[in-house]
Design a protein around this motif. Structure first.
Motif, PDB file in Angstrom:
ATOM      1  N   THR A   1      49.205  23.277  58.820  1.00  0.00           N
ATOM      2  CA  THR A   1      49.164  22.742  60.183  1.00  0.00           C
ATOM      3  C   THR A   1      50.194  21.638  60.376  1.00  0.00           C
ATOM      4  N   PHE A   2      50.298  20.754  59.375  1.00  0.00           N
ATOM      5  CA  PHE A   2      51.308  19.697  59.471  1.00  0.00           C
ATOM      6  C   PHE A   2      52.714  20.269  59.473  1.00  0.00           C
ATOM      7  N   SER A   3      52.945  21.303  58.668  1.00  0.00           N
ATOM      8  CA  SER A   3      54.288  21.877  58.629  1.00  0.00           C
ATOM      9  C   SER A   3      54.633  22.581  59.936  1.00  0.00           C
ATOM     10  N   ASN A   4      53.642  23.115  60.634  1.00  0.00           N
ATOM     11  CA  ASN A   4      53.916  23.704  61.947  1.00  0.00           C
ATOM     12  C   ASN A   4      54.183  22.631  63.002  1.00  0.00           C
ATOM     13  N   ASN A   5      53.542  21.478  62.856  1.00  0.00           N
ATOM     14  CA  ASN A   5      53.753  20.399  63.826  1.00  0.00           C
ATOM     15  C   ASN A   5      55.138  19.795  63.721  1.00  0.00           C
ATOM     16  N   ILE A   6      55.646  19.662  62.516  1.00  0.00           N
ATOM     17  CA  ILE A   6      56.945  19.007  62.361  1.00  0.00           C
ATOM     18  C   ILE A   6      58.043  20.014  62.048  1.00  0.00           C
ATOM     19  N   SER A   7      57.788  21.260  62.288  1.00  0.00           N
ATOM     20  CA  SER A   7      58.736  22.381  62.236  1.00  0.00           C
ATOM     21  C   SER A   7      59.428  22.548  60.888  1.00  0.00           C
ATOM     22  N   PHE A   8      58.653  22.497  59.809  1.00  0.00           N
ATOM     23  CA  PHE A   8      59.176  22.903  58.516  1.00  0.00           C
ATOM     24  C   PHE A   8      58.993  24.401  58.361  1.00  0.00           C
ATOM     25  N   ASN A   9      59.574  24.966  57.330  1.00  0.00           N
ATOM     26  CA  ASN A   9      59.465  26.401  57.126  1.00  0.00           C
ATOM     27  C   ASN A   9      58.145  26.802  56.473  1.00  0.00           C
ATOM     28  N   GLY A  10      57.532  25.926  55.744  1.00  0.00           N
ATOM     29  CA  GLY A  10      56.244  26.232  55.143  1.00  0.00           C
ATOM     30  C   GLY A  10      56.329  26.669  53.701  1.00  0.00           C
ATOM     31  N   GLU A  11      57.428  26.353  53.006  1.00  0.00           N
ATOM     32  CA  GLU A  11      57.526  26.746  51.598  1.00  0.00           C
ATOM     33  C   GLU A  11      56.500  26.015  50.748  1.00  0.00           C
ATOM     34  N   MET A  12      56.218  24.781  51.121  1.00  0.00           N
ATOM     35  CA  MET A  12      55.240  24.008  50.360  1.00  0.00           C
ATOM     36  C   MET A  12      53.854  24.626  50.482  1.00  0.00           C
ATOM     37  N   SER A  13      53.541  25.201  51.627  1.00  0.00           N
ATOM     38  CA  SER A  13      52.258  25.871  51.798  1.00  0.00           C
ATOM     39  C   SER A  13      52.152  27.093  50.895  1.00  0.00           C
ATOM     40  N   LEU A  14      53.229  27.833  50.762  1.00  0.00           N
ATOM     41  CA  LEU A  14      53.218  28.997  49.877  1.00  0.00           C
ATOM     42  C   LEU A  14      53.077  28.591  48.417  1.00  0.00           C
ATOM     43  N   ILE A  15      53.726  27.493  48.049  1.00  0.00           N
ATOM     44  CA  ILE A  15      53.587  27.009  46.676  1.00  0.00           C
ATOM     45  C   ILE A  15      52.151  26.583  46.415  1.00  0.00           C
ATOM     46  N   LEU A  16      51.531  25.896  47.369  1.00  0.00           N
ATOM     47  CA  LEU A  16      50.156  25.444  47.194  1.00  0.00           C
ATOM     48  C   LEU A  16      49.183  26.611  47.111  1.00  0.00           C
ATOM     49  N   ILE A  17      49.353  27.632  47.925  1.00  0.00           N
ATOM     50  CA  ILE A  17      48.437  28.772  47.876  1.00  0.00           C
ATOM     51  C   ILE A  17      48.633  29.558  46.588  1.00  0.00           C
ATOM     52  N   THR A  18      49.862  29.598  46.060  1.00  0.00           N
ATOM     53  CA  THR A  18      50.102  30.248  44.774  1.00  0.00           C
ATOM     54  C   THR A  18      49.432  29.489  43.646  1.00  0.00           C
ATOM     55  N   LEU A  19      49.546  28.170  43.658  1.00  0.00           N
ATOM     56  CA  LEU A  19      48.886  27.370  42.639  1.00  0.00           C
ATOM     57  C   LEU A  19      47.364  27.458  42.757  1.00  0.00           C
ATOM     58  N   GLY A  20      46.856  27.575  43.970  1.00  0.00           N
ATOM     59  CA  GLY A  20      45.413  27.750  44.163  1.00  0.00           C
ATOM     60  C   GLY A  20      44.919  29.065  43.591  1.00  0.00           C
ATOM     61  N   ALA A  21      45.696  30.124  43.750  1.00  0.00           N
ATOM     62  CA  ALA A  21      45.314  31.419  43.178  1.00  0.00           C
ATOM     63  C   ALA A  21      45.363  31.378  41.653  1.00  0.00           C
ATOM     64  N   CYS A  22      46.360  30.699  41.098  1.00  0.00           N
ATOM     65  CA  CYS A  22      46.436  30.551  39.640  1.00  0.00           C
ATOM     66  C   CYS A  22      45.269  29.737  39.115  1.00  0.00           C
ATOM     67  N   GLU A  23      44.896  28.694  39.850  1.00  0.00           N
ATOM     68  CA  GLU A  23      43.748  27.873  39.459  1.00  0.00           C
ATOM     69  C   GLU A  23      42.463  28.682  39.464  1.00  0.00           C
ATOM     70  N   ALA A  24      42.295  29.518  40.462  1.00  0.00           N
ATOM     71  CA  ALA A  24      41.090  30.337  40.544  1.00  0.00           C
ATOM     72  C   ALA A  24      41.025  31.349  39.406  1.00  0.00           C
TER      73      ALA A  24
END
Length: 98
Positions: free
Chosen positions: A48-71
């Motif tokens: 949501t923050f990345s959409n507000n400040i118009s980033f591409n969202g690569e950090m969100s993809l990295i976080l969701i990948t790390l979350g899947a690895c953690e699970a």
């Protein structure tokens, strides 16, 4: 369209996940579920923050990948612990057996 309600809901969800983690720490499965809920709420906040400040969202993809690895790592530890000891109590962890 305002993203304030989504940020507020994900913040509340993160706090509730931490409360659940602090109150239900007896079984490893409940700890893993609380950590996964906290990771998903952080992902929603970051997206949501990345959409507000118009980033591409690569950090969100990295976080969701790390979350899947953690699970997956958490579930593999849970399965190996149940096979070795027969229960999933957090109190049965010991660093003396290493």
């Amino acid at each position: 369209m305002s993203t304030y309600p989504l940020i507020l809901a994900s913040t509340l969800g993160f706090v509730m996940a931490l409360v659940a983690l602090s109150l239900q720490y007896k079984h490893l499965l409940s700890v893993l579920l609380s950590l996964e809920a906290a990771t998903m709420n952080v992902f929603i906040m970051l997206f949501t923050f990345s959409n507000n400040i118009s980033f591409n969202g690569e950090m969100s993809l990295i976080l969701i990948t790390l979350g899947a690895c953690e699970a997956s790592l958490g579930l593999s530890i849970l399965v190996s612990m149940i096979r070795a000891q027969g229960n999933d109590y957090v109190s049965s962890f010991s660093c003396q057996k290493c």
